[in-house]
Scaffold this active site. Structure first.
Site, short mmCIF file in Angstrom:
data_model
loop_
_atom_site.label_atom_id
_atom_site.label_comp_id
_atom_site.label_asym_id
_atom_site.label_seq_id
_atom_site.Cartn_x
_atom_site.Cartn_y
_atom_site.Cartn_z
N TYR A 144 0.86 -1.18 0.00
CA TYR A 144 0.00 0.00 0.00
C TYR A 144 0.90 1.23 0.00
O TYR A 144 1.82 1.33 0.81
CB TYR A 144 -0.88 -0.01 1.26
N ASP A 239 9.36 2.76 -0.47
CA ASP A 239 8.33 3.45 0.31
C ASP A 239 8.66 3.19 1.78
O ASP A 239 8.36 2.12 2.32
CB ASP A 239 6.96 2.89 -0.07
N LYS A 267 4.46 10.30 8.19
CA LYS A 267 4.22 11.13 9.38
C LYS A 267 5.35 11.19 10.40
O LYS A 267 5.44 12.16 11.15
CB LYS A 267 2.92 10.69 10.03
N1 HOZ Z 1 -4.28 2.78 6.30
C1 HOZ Z 1 -3.59 3.23 7.43
C2 HOZ Z 1 -2.62 2.25 7.97
N2 HOZ Z 1 -1.89 1.51 7.04
C3 HOZ Z 1 -4.54 3.62 8.52
C4 HOZ Z 1 -4.69 5.07 8.55
C5 HOZ Z 1 -5.61 5.61 9.64
O1 HOZ Z 1 -6.74 5.14 9.75
O2 HOZ Z 1 -5.18 6.49 10.34
#
Ligand code: HOZ
Length: 430
Positions: A144, A239, A267
């Site tokens: 992802y 990534d 982040k």
């Molecule tokens: N898809 C995010 C983790 N791989 C989750 C993001 C979120 O809900 O903060």
């Protein structure tokens, strides 16, 4: 009732937010029940809207590597906020964070800050296409890279959790330029390269996959990708939204001693605030506007609050690399404890771990890619998740997400986590 206030907050949210959330995994659809609303967090603990304290193994999906509300990060934020929160003009701290990152991460000269991991990966791919003059990309099933159109093809994370790894809304035109390979399978990559020899701009990969649970790269997988890229004029993009500054100061490039052409961050580079970035050697990065022709922009990019928080966190990691040893030791301890418990209670399982990323897959067979990850016993995971939550342990609400430990966790927290797990393991259906 454990989740009374969360439940009423969720009902109110559903009236005005699609699904009651701003990011799908949070809605608990994969595991059922009421999503937790969080009131506050400090160190290793979250406090939910009902006032319950929980030991956190999500840590905002990774960036809270030293725990929540880390004192120097909060202090830096307070000091910066007093001076204004956004100017849409350059500030000195952007250069300071960039200088620090260039020191910490191998093989990069320049960095561009953006606002999220999605933006970072989307922009890195655009830059790779512009730089190479080629259109196609290779990604791996179950990886992802955020929710940009090109990546929602057999995507992991929430897309996989909710059974929409190929999202409606992505046009055929976009989808045809994303080629899919199997994680840990160099042959599948080689075949795609042979079929599209002159058309592939880049290969993008999570060097340790974290969006189909945690999946470890097999020996020579990343090195093999490097070789294939070099031999075929393809850029290799790591990534590192999850692995960057988490596995080591220099991320997966440092741990696996493999050089990527571009790296993306999320982040953690903003101390948990909404930041992403992509970085690489000057030769490629100078292809970006305003120096070069590939366009990318944003008013909030390099935002002073995010940069202040990021600087405080990265500086701590830079000056105290012992955090990484401590984190790896704690995660190995948890790994051993879980392994013993599940084995003792004959629960078929696999535990995948690299550094402080770990996840439990309820299956007897090794989990090495998308297809083996989807063979996990989801009802058992659901039972495990809810049992742990009821015992005060906050895990990701999906089997297709990695857990992230923080160095704020004490061995007492880990022992307590294992105690809750032991009680649960006795009841879990085989
Ligand atoms: N898809 C995010 C983790 N791989 C989750 C993001 C979120 O809900 O903060």
């Amino acid at each position: 009732m454990l989740y009374q206030r969360s439940s009423s907050l969720f009902k109110a949210a559903q009236k005005v937010l699609p699904g009651g959330v701003n990011s799908p995994v949070r809605a608990f659809k994969a595991v059922g029940g009421t999503p937790l609303f969080i009131q506050k967090a400090k160190g290793a603990y979250l406090t939910d809207a009902d006032g319950r304290q929980l030991i956190d193994y999500v840590n905002s999906w990774g960036p809270m590597i030293l725990g929540h509300a880390y004192p120097t990060v909060i202090e830096a934020l307070k000091r910066k906020a007093e001076k204004g929160t956004s100017f849409g003009m350059p500030t000195e701290i952007e250069t300071q964070v960039a200088e620090l990152v260039v020191q910490m991460v191998p093989h990069i000269d320049k960095i561009r800050f953006v606002n999220s991991g999605t933006e970072a990966c989307m922009s890195a791919v655009r830059l790779a296409r512009g730089f190479t003059g080629k259109d196609k990309i290779i990604k791996f099933a179950g990886c992802y890279h955020g929710h940009s159109d090109s990546f929602l093809i057999q995507a992991g994370s929430g897309a996989l959790t909710f059974g929409t790894p190929n999202s409606p809304g992505v046009t055929q035109g976009t989808a045809k330029d994303t080629l899919l390979a199997r994680y840990n399978d160099l042959e599948s990559v080689q075949t795609l390269i042979e079929e599209h020899r002159h058309d592939i701009a880049c290969i993008i990969v999570e060097p340790v996959a974290g969006n189909m649970g945690c999946i470890v790269p097999e020996k020579n997988f990343l090195k093999g990708l490097r070789k294939l890229c070099t031999a075929n004029d393809i850029l290799l993009i790591f990534d590192e939204v999850m692995t960057g500054f988490r596995l080591a100061k220099g991320g997966a490039q440092e741990v696996y001693k493999v050089q990527a052409d571009l790296v993306t961050f999320g982040k953690i580079i903003g101390g948990g605030l909404p930041v992403g970035a992509f970085a690489g050697p000057s030769k490629i990065m100078d292809y970006l506007a305003p120096e070069g022709p590939v366009y990318q922009a944003g008013t909030l990019s390099g935002n002073p609050l995010a940069m202040a928080a990021g600087f405080a966190l990265l500086q701590e990691l830079h000056e105290h690399p012992e955090h990484y040893t401590a984190l790896a030791d704690k995660t190995a301890y948890l790994n051993r404890g879980l392994q013993e418990l599940f084995t003792m209670h004959s629960i078929p399982h696999q535990i995948n771990r690299v550094g402080s990323m770990i996840s439990v897959h309820f299956t007897p067979d090794p989990v090495v890619d998308f297809s083996t990850a989807t063979k996990g016993n989801n009802p058992l995971f659901t039972q495990f998740f809810h049992g742990m939550l009821a015992g005060g342990i906050h895990l990701p609400p999906s089997a297709f997400e990695s857990w992230f430990l923080s160095d704020a966790l004490s061995y007492q927290d880990l022992d307590y986590t294992l105690e809750v797990c032991e009680q649960l393991a006795k009841e879990m259906k085989k």
